[in-house]
Each structure stands twice: as structure tokens, then as C-alpha cells.
Design a protein around this motif. Sequence first.
Motif, PDB file in Angstrom:
ATOM      1  N   GLU A 157      66.725  53.486 -97.131  1.00 50.20           N
ATOM      2  CA  GLU A 157      67.859  54.349 -97.490  1.00 50.20           C
ATOM      3  C   GLU A 157      67.581  55.823 -97.214  1.00 50.20           C
ATOM      4  OE1 GLU A 157      67.905  50.724-100.184  1.00 50.20           O
ATOM      5  OE2 GLU A 157      66.386  52.170 -99.487  1.00 50.20           O
ATOM      6  N   ASN A 158      66.288  56.174 -97.047  1.00 51.03           N
ATOM      7  CA  ASN A 158      65.902  57.552 -96.746  1.00 51.03           C
ATOM      8  C   ASN A 158      65.476  57.743 -95.294  1.00 51.03           C
ATOM      9  OD1 ASN A 158      66.333  58.349 -99.389  1.00 51.03           O
ATOM     10  ND2 ASN A 158      64.219  57.950-100.013  1.00 51.03           N
ATOM     11  N   THR A 159      65.573  56.680 -94.487  1.00 51.84           N
ATOM     12  CA  THR A 159      65.080  56.734 -93.113  1.00 51.84           C
ATOM     13  C   THR A 159      66.206  57.068 -92.134  1.00 51.84           C
ATOM     14  OG1 THR A 159      63.373  55.103 -93.663  1.00 51.84           O
ATOM     15  CG2 THR A 159      63.835  55.472 -91.330  1.00 51.84           C
ATOM     16  N   ALA A 160      66.054  58.213 -91.473  1.00 52.67           N
ATOM     17  CA  ALA A 160      67.070  58.667 -90.521  1.00 52.67           C
ATOM     18  C   ALA A 160      66.933  57.996 -89.168  1.00 52.67           C
ATOM     19  CB  ALA A 160      66.986  60.184 -90.342  1.00 52.67           C
ATOM     20  N   ALA A 161      65.690  57.631 -88.789  1.00 57.00           N
ATOM     21  CA  ALA A 161      65.477  57.018 -87.471  1.00 57.00           C
ATOM     22  C   ALA A 161      64.073  56.449 -87.376  1.00 57.00           C
ATOM     23  CB  ALA A 161      65.688  58.038 -86.354  1.00 57.00           C
ATOM     24  N   VAL A 162      63.927  55.478 -86.490  1.00 53.89           N
ATOM     25  CA  VAL A 162      62.634  55.009 -86.013  1.00 53.89           C
ATOM     26  C   VAL A 162      62.535  55.458 -84.567  1.00 53.89           C
ATOM     27  CG1 VAL A 162      61.221  53.004 -85.442  1.00 53.89           C
ATOM     28  CG2 VAL A 162      62.562  53.019 -87.570  1.00 53.89           C
ATOM     29  N   TYR A 208      69.193  47.642 -91.766  1.00 48.76           N
ATOM     30  CA  TYR A 208      69.274  48.771 -92.692  1.00 48.76           C
ATOM     31  C   TYR A 208      70.076  49.948 -92.130  1.00 48.76           C
ATOM     32  CZ  TYR A 208      65.581  46.222 -95.113  1.00 48.76           C
ATOM     33  OH  TYR A 208      64.857  45.258 -95.772  1.00 48.76           O
ATOM     34  N   ASP A 209      70.761  49.716 -91.010  1.00 43.52           N
ATOM     35  CA  ASP A 209      71.588  50.753 -90.385  1.00 43.52           C
ATOM     36  C   ASP A 209      70.760  52.005 -90.060  1.00 43.52           C
ATOM     37  OD1 ASP A 209      73.931  51.699 -89.261  1.00 43.52           O
ATOM     38  OD2 ASP A 209      74.647  52.600 -91.135  1.00 43.52           O
ATOM     39  N   ILE A 210      69.577  51.777 -89.504  1.00 48.70           N
ATOM     40  CA  ILE A 210      68.692  52.868 -89.103  1.00 48.70           C
ATOM     41  C   ILE A 210      68.739  53.016 -87.584  1.00 48.70           C
ATOM     42  CG2 ILE A 210      66.296  53.680 -89.030  1.00 48.70           C
ATOM     43  CD1 ILE A 210      65.802  51.972 -91.549  1.00 48.70           C
ATOM     44  N   PRO A 211      69.096  54.182 -87.065  1.00 52.76           N
ATOM     45  CA  PRO A 211      69.100  54.385 -85.610  1.00 52.76           C
ATOM     46  C   PRO A 211      67.704  54.225 -85.014  1.00 52.76           C
ATOM     47  CG  PRO A 211      70.349  56.121 -86.705  1.00 52.76           C
ATOM     48  CD  PRO A 211      69.629  55.361 -87.783  1.00 52.76           C
ATOM     49  N   LEU A 212      67.625  53.565 -83.869  1.00 54.44           N
ATOM     50  CA  LEU A 212      66.376  53.416 -83.127  1.00 54.44           C
ATOM     51  C   LEU A 212      66.409  54.366 -81.935  1.00 54.44           C
ATOM     52  CD1 LEU A 212      63.671  52.011 -82.539  1.00 54.44           C
ATOM     53  CD2 LEU A 212      64.954  50.239 -81.312  1.00 54.44           C
ATOM     54  N   ILE A 213      65.493  55.321 -81.936  1.00 58.70           N
ATOM     55  CA  ILE A 213      65.357  56.270 -80.826  1.00 58.70           C
ATOM     56  C   ILE A 213      64.273  55.754 -79.888  1.00 58.70           C
ATOM     57  CG2 ILE A 213      64.807  58.633 -80.131  1.00 58.70           C
ATOM     58  CD1 ILE A 213      65.496  59.497 -83.028  1.00 58.70           C
ATOM     59  N   ILE A 214      64.599  55.601 -78.620  1.00 63.25           N
ATOM     60  CA  ILE A 214      63.608  55.196 -77.622  1.00 63.25           C
ATOM     61  C   ILE A 214      63.283  56.397 -76.729  1.00 63.25           C
ATOM     62  CG2 ILE A 214      63.163  53.731 -75.615  1.00 63.25           C
ATOM     63  CD1 ILE A 214      62.967  52.243 -78.247  1.00 63.25           C
ATOM     64  N   ASP A 215      62.025  56.793 -76.757  1.00 62.70           N
ATOM     65  CA  ASP A 215      61.544  57.944 -75.995  1.00 62.70           C
ATOM     66  C   ASP A 215      61.123  57.480 -74.606  1.00 62.70           C
ATOM     67  OD1 ASP A 215      60.110  60.012 -74.856  1.00 62.70           O
ATOM     68  OD2 ASP A 215      59.130  60.610 -76.721  1.00 62.70           O
ATOM     69  N   GLU A 216      61.994  57.738 -73.624  1.00 68.69           N
ATOM     70  CA  GLU A 216      61.774  57.318 -72.233  1.00 68.69           C
ATOM     71  C   GLU A 216      61.242  58.458 -71.362  1.00 68.69           C
ATOM     72  OE1 GLU A 216      62.576  54.432 -70.433  1.00 68.69           O
ATOM     73  OE2 GLU A 216      63.604  53.191 -71.908  1.00 68.69           O
ATOM     74  N   ILE A 217      60.681  59.476 -71.983  1.00 68.05           N
ATOM     75  CA  ILE A 217      60.335  60.680 -71.234  1.00 68.05           C
ATOM     76  C   ILE A 217      59.331  60.402 -70.122  1.00 68.05           C
ATOM     77  CG2 ILE A 217      59.179  62.921 -71.470  1.00 68.05           C
ATOM     78  CD1 ILE A 217      60.732  63.031 -74.256  1.00 68.05           C
ATOM     79  N   GLN A 218      58.288  59.627 -70.411  1.00 71.35           N
ATOM     80  CA  GLN A 218      57.330  59.279 -69.351  1.00 71.35           C
ATOM     81  C   GLN A 218      57.642  57.935 -68.695  1.00 71.35           C
ATOM     82  OE1 GLN A 218      52.468  58.912 -68.655  1.00 71.35           O
ATOM     83  NE2 GLN A 218      53.272  60.230 -70.235  1.00 71.35           N
ATOM     84  N   ALA A 219      58.155  57.000 -69.461  1.00 73.40           N
ATOM     85  CA  ALA A 219      58.367  55.646 -68.947  1.00 73.40           C
ATOM     86  C   ALA A 219      59.683  55.474 -68.197  1.00 73.40           C
ATOM     87  CB  ALA A 219      58.312  54.636 -70.097  1.00 73.40           C
ATOM     88  N   GLY A 220      60.608  56.423 -68.348  1.00 74.06           N
ATOM     89  CA  GLY A 220      61.934  56.279 -67.744  1.00 74.06           C
ATOM     90  C   GLY A 220      62.018  56.743 -66.309  1.00 74.06           C
ATOM     91  N   SER A 221      63.249  56.861 -65.831  1.00 74.70           N
ATOM     92  CA  SER A 221      63.542  57.316 -64.466  1.00 74.70           C
ATOM     93  C   SER A 221      62.903  56.434 -63.407  1.00 74.70           C
ATOM     94  CB  SER A 221      63.102  58.776 -64.274  1.00 74.70           C
ATOM     95  OG  SER A 221      63.688  59.608 -65.246  1.00 74.70           O
ATOM     96  N   GLY A 222      62.810  55.127 -63.708  1.00 74.10           N
ATOM     97  CA  GLY A 222      62.319  54.171 -62.715  1.00 74.10           C
ATOM     98  C   GLY A 222      60.839  53.899 -62.756  1.00 74.10           C
ATOM     99  N   ARG A 223      60.091  54.562 -63.627  1.00 71.68           N
ATOM    100  CA  ARG A 223      58.637  54.452 -63.616  1.00 71.68           C
ATOM    101  C   ARG A 223      58.142  53.016 -63.790  1.00 71.68           C
ATOM    102  NH1 ARG A 223      54.446  55.472 -61.202  1.00 71.68           N
ATOM    103  NH2 ARG A 223      55.495  57.454 -60.749  1.00 71.68           N
ATOM    104  N   THR A 224      58.904  52.169 -64.471  1.00 69.88           N
ATOM    105  CA  THR A 224      58.478  50.776 -64.671  1.00 69.88           C
ATOM    106  C   THR A 224      59.191  49.804 -63.732  1.00 69.88           C
ATOM    107  OG1 THR A 224      60.165  50.319 -66.348  1.00 69.88           O
ATOM    108  CG2 THR A 224      58.069  51.244 -67.118  1.00 69.88           C
TER     109      THR A 224
END
Length: 435
Positions: free
Chosen positions: A206-211, A240-256
Motif C-alpha cells: 500500500e506504500n509502494t509506488a513502483a518496482v 497490488y496495483d503497483i506500477p512496474l518500471i523497466i529500465d531499458e537504458i542499456q539493454a534497449g534499442s536493439g541491444r538484445t
Amino acid sequence: MSQISQDLIKRREKNIPQGPFNTTTAFIKKAEGACMTDVDGKKYIDFAGGIGVNNVGHSHPKVVKAITDQANSYIHTCFHVAMYEPYVELAEKLNMLAPGNFDKMTMFANSGAEAVENAVKITRYATKRTGIICFENAFHGRTQMAMSLTSKVKPYKLNFGPFVPEVYRMPYAYCYRCPFKLKYPSCDTACADFLEDFFIGNVAPENTAAVIAEPIQGEGGFVTPPAEYFPKLKKICEKYDIPLIIDEIQAGSGRTGKFFAIEHWGIEPDVITLAKSFAGGMPLSAVIGRADLMNAPHVGGLGGTYSGNPVSCAAALAVLDILYEDNLLSKAKDLGEILIDRFTKFAEQFEIIGDVRGKGPMLGMELVKDRETKEPAAEEAKKLVQLCYEKGLIILSCGNFGNVIRTLMPFVITDEELEKGLSILEESFHELERS
């Protein structure tokens, strides 16, 4: 080293603080494709890609043309003062590309750390909660909130406290060094289920804004979760209706081999952060997310003077064109197959390689002194990087112990350049073995 390089190093030492680190002593005069040439005329094959920024290669002609054409029209108006189409067009394209059968919105910033800061601001505002759950081995940037989310203390956090409150850290799916001392797949991905237990003793849902999580941990050692991990994590977040943030800064833009690395796990993040290779070397980052979350902050609550600079937006549009229209994503997949085959053979050949992991051409080799004890071979990794550098290959290490060799070469690398780089790497492993 020529007198030119020596003089430049002296000027650097006199005028620039030691804090901004350097992994090599090279001063680059020209870079093109997957190669760089220094002021002494020495040529290097680039397996570092500007720390994952040059997926489409150094000075790609389409990116250079996009930058030049935009600069000839206007360089800066500030989107908050006078809007421009490249910002809107880029947001439209990212909203279409991002996973999720729901309405999305995108805003732009200048760096990966800024994207993370804004993602946290947005989810806290939208949920009216404060807690942020992050992970061991994570790296999310060097600004205050991003640094608080980052796991490794030295060099990133040492003596820079106090850190931002309401940050809670739990173990990640590091199968090679399982924090729960279990074995995959008999573990049934207990590391994901642990989130339920984590709520009991650390922060209430209930206190968690995001993972917030990286799909593949970059600086943390290219740690790659198993197939079941993110689907389980996402299911608990939804419960629990907690937003999941995925950090694609290094892994994104086709890197995988896929534009967004999280596509490998088949889930739909609530928010995605993107930077590095996204704009072909220009400073630009993005926060892409569910429209109801993104649109929650009040007018004027988000933004920045340079955020979404038109020249950077034009470069990013060119990168998307190169990846999709020029089929560079397909080449990235082929590159990944070559690398995994070669690294698997390296692991059979060299006892020092304890684990090979990653997806597509985003691969890491974890070096250990002993395969049974898994004692990290940090000094050996450092020496291997130096041996490669002396032979004309720039490659980087990473990981909490500094013992993981990672590949971030541009996708435009030629077969000849790739083979030469891999041969240098193999030769350096042999030399390391003999020392």
C-alpha cells in the motif's frame, strides 16, 4: 604513446577532476562504424560502443544527415516555449513500439538518470505512494534518486550520501550466484515469489509506488533472469496495483536483438525508461508509460530546458529508421548467435570463464579463479581488458566484483572486424592463462 597523447593527458589531469573516470588512455580523433582511431593513428575495434550508446555505429551516415538537416533548421527553441514536430513524431513512434495493449504517452529528458528520476516522480505522483523497490546489482544512474537506486557502493555511492529515503532493495534473479542458495529450475523462481515476503518486513504494498528493474542488469554484470521471472514479478505487481518500471537504458534499442529487451519475457511494463543507443550518440532519454500514469502530474510538473532537444529527436528518428527499415535489428540477432557460439567455445577452452549469459549480442562472461568456489577473478578481468586494449580491441568489464567481460559492439561491425576482435580476445585469454 606519442607526444601529442602525452600532452593531452597532462592537460586532462591539470584541468579535469579525477571523478570523471577513463577506462583507456586513448584520445580519439575519428570514429566510424565499429572502429575508432586515436590521435596517434592507432586503430581500435570497438566492443564497448561508448558504453552501449553506439548500437547503430559511430557516425552512421543517416544519423549524421538527420543531425545536420535539423541543425540547419533550428537547434533549440525549448519544447516548453515553442513546440516542434520531431518531439511529437518520436513520441508517437515509441508509443506504438512499446509493449502493451493500452494507451501510452512519452516524455523526453537528456540522460538515463533523468529518465529514471522522472519515472519515479511520475509513479509517486500517480499512486500517491512513496516507496520504491529496486534490486541488488542494479545500476540506474548517478543523480541523487538514481544513485540511491543503484546498488554498488564504490565507486558510485561512496561518500555521496545521505541518499533518498523510501528506497528498498531486494535480491535479483542472479542464478549463477543465487542469493537464496537454490538451483534453477528446481528453485521455481523463488526470487520472484520473494516479493510477497519482502512486503512483510520492508515496505507494505500500500506504500509502494513502483518496482524498478533492468531486464538484463548492465553495470551489475549482465545478470539475466530466467523466463519465468518477470511474468511472476509482473503478476505480483498487478495484484497490488503497483506500477512496474523497466529500465531499458542499456539493454534497449536493439541491444538484445529486440528493440525492448523486456519483449523476451513477454510482459507489458507500466513504464519504460530508454536512453543510450536510442539517439545514436546524441543526449536523449525517454519515459514511456501507461497514459493514466504519465498524464497524472500537473502541468509544469515535468520537463527541462534541453529535454527532447530537436537535434537529438531527429537523430533518434534516424536510429529507428536504421533499426527497422535497414534491418539492423535482424543483423543484431545474427550477431548474437555468432557471439554465443564463440563464447560457449571460449568457456570450454578457458577454465577462468565460469558463466556465459545474456541475450542477443548483449553477452557477458563471468571470470572466476575457481569454478567450484566461484571466487571472482577481478584482477584477471582487469588485466584481460588491458591486454585487449594493447592489441587494438576496446572491451569493458562490469559486475559488482568487476569480473564480468561484456560485449557492446555496434551492430554494423563487419565480419572481418568481428573476427579480428574475437581473435584478439581469444589470444588475450591465452596470454592471461599463461601469466
